[in-house]
Design an enzyme around this catalytic site. Structure first.
Site, PDB file in Angstrom:
ATOM      1  N   CYS A  82       0.836  -1.203   0.000  1.00 49.00           N
ATOM      2  CA  CYS A  82       0.000   0.000   0.000  1.00 49.00           C
ATOM      3  C   CYS A  82       0.872   1.255   0.000  1.00 49.00           C
ATOM      4  O   CYS A  82       0.598   2.215  -0.721  1.00 49.00           O
ATOM      5  CB  CYS A  82      -0.933   0.000   1.202  1.00 49.00           C
ATOM      6  SG  CYS A  82      -2.098   1.377   1.230  1.00 49.00           S
TER       7      CYS A  82
ATOM      8  N   CYS B 155      -6.358  -3.231   6.906  1.00 47.89           N
ATOM      9  CA  CYS B 155      -7.591  -2.444   6.820  1.00 47.89           C
ATOM     10  C   CYS B 155      -8.746  -3.215   6.207  1.00 47.89           C
ATOM     11  O   CYS B 155      -9.902  -2.968   6.543  1.00 47.89           O
ATOM     12  CB  CYS B 155      -7.349  -1.137   6.081  1.00 47.89           C
ATOM     13  SG  CYS B 155      -6.862  -1.330   4.339  1.00 47.89           S
TER      14      CYS B 155
END
Length: 367
Positions: free
Chosen positions: A110, A208
């Site tokens: 990410c 997440c």
């Protein structure tokens, strides 16, 4: 990049996750005289994942908190939707690596593909010179070589240099990490002094898009596949039990195996084609040699010969002494002492003192 006139402020995009760290990073940059714009990246949608999003990053509540801090600071704020790119580049790779028998590290991906690629592109397109995050690490320029260096954050307990090893020289030149010289307690004090809504907010702990930690359930929901049961094998290849699907187990795992073998056993290997999981005593987990590809060098342009380093094969691992050698597809790292469960798919990051030399993705290990 735009050229600044002498009386204009440098412009900075602040990546605001909704947490206390990025909020204080925004405040520090504003105090330092930067023209700041807050940006939150929408990476997932809670309803798509079937999760509440609590204690993760980038949830609806995080967006609300980031917006409230930006309003209190009187800076522009936007939410950018990157859900399609995140699904393709992060979630789908996460599934592929697990299905191939590795252990992925989506937070590193990410940072590489989302935060510091897309945000820097967006910043440039809107005339901003810098991208700012709340990571606990430092960027400095080596006066002798001109290279930008990535260094550990001064708060050893919060240092995040491990997850930033993929940063390029071009990215480092346009990144600001204002928390690198602070401790977490100082950051919370600043947030409380300025009555930020998230001053006491818990740090996000989980991936997440898998906030409940059940990776296999998430993968089955995401792919529509069912990962079938198979055989547990001992080190001699004898069947000793039945597992619930090889993707559900990670190298070094002890808990949740459901095996009664008279002594503790650990996951020591997986054969995804045969759908078997090999278990054995803890000493089987130790390896001394690690191979890595997808290498990124920061402090040096390339590795031309052996170097003494310290290295981490996990985020919060204590660095271990080793020697790194050039290899055909990356590097070979030989630790002075065998290490417990270095795992394909994970990052191995190399240091010299408090400086990140570089790193790569573990492809295989040897005794």
């Amino acid at each position: 990049m735009t050229t600044q006139t002498p009386d204009s402020k440098p412009r900075a995009l602040i990546a605001m996750s909704g947490g206390v760290d990025s909020s204080v990073a925004a405040w520090l940059m504003q105090q330092a005289g930067y023209d700041c714009t807050g940006i939150t990246m929408r990476l997932t949608r809670n309803e798509t994942l079937g999760q509440s999003g609590f204690h993760t990053c980038c949830s609806e509540k995080d967006i609300e908190d980031a917006a409230e801090v930006a309003y209190a600071m009187d800076i522009p704020y936007e939410v950018l939707d990157f859900t399609a790119d995140f699904r393709e580049q992060i979630i789908e790779k996460f599934v592929r690596v697990y299905e191939a028998g590795g252990t992925p590290n989506p937070c590193i991906d990410c940072n590489k593909y989302m935060k510091f690629r897309h945000l820097l592109d967006w910043a440039r397109a809107h005339g901003m010179e810098y991208v700012v995050t709340g990571h606990y690490a430092r960027v400095e320029q080596d006066e002798a070589t001109g290279r930008f260096l990535l260094k550990k954050g001064l708060d050893e307990g919060k240092d995040q240099s491990y997850v930033l090893y993929n940063l390029t020289q071009e990215q480092l030149a346009h990144i600001r990490l204002p928390l690198g010289g602070l401790h977490k307690t100082e950051v919370r004090e600043i947030a409380e002094q300025h009555k930020f809504v998230n001053a006491r907010k818990h740090d996000s702990q989980d991936i997440c898009f898998v906030p409940d930690g059940d990776y296999a359930r998430f993968m089955e929901d995401f792919t529509g596949k069912h990962y079938p049961a198979g055989d547990f094998l001992d080190e001699s290849g004898r069947v000793v039990g039945t597992h619930n699907g090889a993707v559900r187990y990670t190298i070094g795992q002890r808990k949740g195996l459901g095996l009664a073998m008279g002594a503790p056993v650990y996951v020591c290997g997986k054969d995804m084609q045969a759908n078997t999981v090999t278990v054995g005593p803890e000493e089987m987990l130790f390896d001394r040699i690690v191979y890595a590809d997808e290498v990124n060098w920061i402090a040096i342009p390339e590795l031309t010969g052996p170097l003494r380093v310290t290295a981490r094969t996990r985020y919060h691992q204590v660095e271990q002494a080793a020697t790194v050698y050039p290899a055909e597809c990356g590097f070979r790292l030989e630790f002075d002492q065998p290490q417990r469960a270095p795992t394909p798919g994970q990052a191995v990051v190399l240091y010299q003192g408090d400086t990140v030399l570089g790193g790569g993705t573990i492809t295989r290990v040897e005794k």
